[in-house]
Motif scaffolding. Sequence first.
Motif, PDB file in Angstrom:
ATOM      1  N   LEU A  14     -26.952  43.931  -8.581  1.00 44.20           N
ATOM      2  CA  LEU A  14     -26.316  42.853  -9.347  1.00 44.20           C
ATOM      3  C   LEU A  14     -26.514  41.503  -8.672  1.00 44.20           C
ATOM      4  CD1 LEU A  14     -22.993  44.521 -10.534  1.00 44.20           C
ATOM      5  CD2 LEU A  14     -25.026  44.009 -11.892  1.00 44.20           C
ATOM      6  N   LYS A  15     -26.504  41.484  -7.347  1.00 41.90           N
ATOM      7  CA  LYS A  15     -26.704  40.240  -6.604  1.00 41.90           C
ATOM      8  C   LYS A  15     -28.124  39.708  -6.834  1.00 41.90           C
ATOM      9  CE  LYS A  15     -25.963  38.201  -2.096  1.00 41.90           C
ATOM     10  NZ  LYS A  15     -25.612  38.438  -0.716  1.00 41.90           N
ATOM     11  N   GLN A  16     -29.099  40.609  -6.933  1.00 43.63           N
ATOM     12  CA  GLN A  16     -30.487  40.212  -7.159  1.00 43.63           C
ATOM     13  C   GLN A  16     -30.705  39.668  -8.571  1.00 43.63           C
ATOM     14  OE1 GLN A  16     -32.790  43.721  -6.469  1.00 43.63           O
ATOM     15  NE2 GLN A  16     -32.713  43.528  -4.236  1.00 43.63           N
ATOM     16  N   LYS A  17     -29.907  40.109  -9.532  1.00 42.21           N
ATOM     17  CA  LYS A  17     -30.109  39.729 -10.930  1.00 42.21           C
ATOM     18  C   LYS A  17     -29.843  38.254 -11.192  1.00 42.21           C
ATOM     19  CE  LYS A  17     -31.161  43.720 -12.735  1.00 42.21           C
ATOM     20  NZ  LYS A  17     -32.411  43.990 -13.399  1.00 42.21           N
ATOM     21  N   GLY A  18     -28.958  37.658 -10.426  1.00 43.28           N
ATOM     22  CA  GLY A  18     -28.664  36.250 -10.623  1.00 43.28           C
ATOM     23  C   GLY A  18     -27.400  36.034 -11.431  1.00 43.28           C
ATOM     24  N   PRO A  19     -26.861  34.810 -11.385  1.00 49.63           N
ATOM     25  CA  PRO A  19     -25.567  34.529 -12.021  1.00 49.63           C
ATOM     26  C   PRO A  19     -25.580  34.614 -13.546  1.00 49.63           C
ATOM     27  CG  PRO A  19     -26.496  32.539 -11.016  1.00 49.63           C
ATOM     28  CD  PRO A  19     -27.372  33.675 -10.631  1.00 49.63           C
TER      29      PRO A  19
END
Length: 191
Positions: free
Chosen positions: A39-44
């Motif tokens: 989820l952190k890699q996916k972006g805001p």
Amino acid sequence: AMVDNMDRFDEEYGPPAMSEDGSDDEEEDTARVRRKAILKQKGPEWNELFGDDVNDDDDFKLGMSLTPNVVKSAGKKRRNVAGNADNGSGASGVSVKLFAEFYRSDIILSSPIGLKMVTTKKDDDDEDEETPTDVDFLSSIDICLVTRSDVLLMQNWDHVNGVLDCLNQQPKQISDIDFSRVRNYFLEGQG
């Protein structure tokens, strides 16, 4: 403001319940850590639309009824905290009823598929053919706001077009219509 049915709103549209059953399963912990990293890699922006704290139900519909709380005070003007005279410009507040019947709603929050499911039915003869049913509650829409149309375009834009075609049509039945909410030019077929 006083809000009716807030518990139901939180239950249906709040963040999904997390399963905290107290298990210390190492496999579950590893999966949770991996999910957080992904989820952190996916972006805001992706997380705003599809993350774990998001209700991603694409079939939602919610009617809201607004009722002003007017308090009459025997011809006297009330004073607000700052000592200024209250002229009744909203200081009395508003009662909000969530999950109001669409015919009695001042605001309708809905996804295109949610409204399409309410306003159409499938023909028994032709399974692919849908016919409009009861769209009279859409007969006097002043403002139609379509947000995140970029996301809707990736789904099925025909649902948006179908709902927009139903807006501001002349009512077909008068049994459930509150004519104080329908504009005269819509009743005269000039909308």
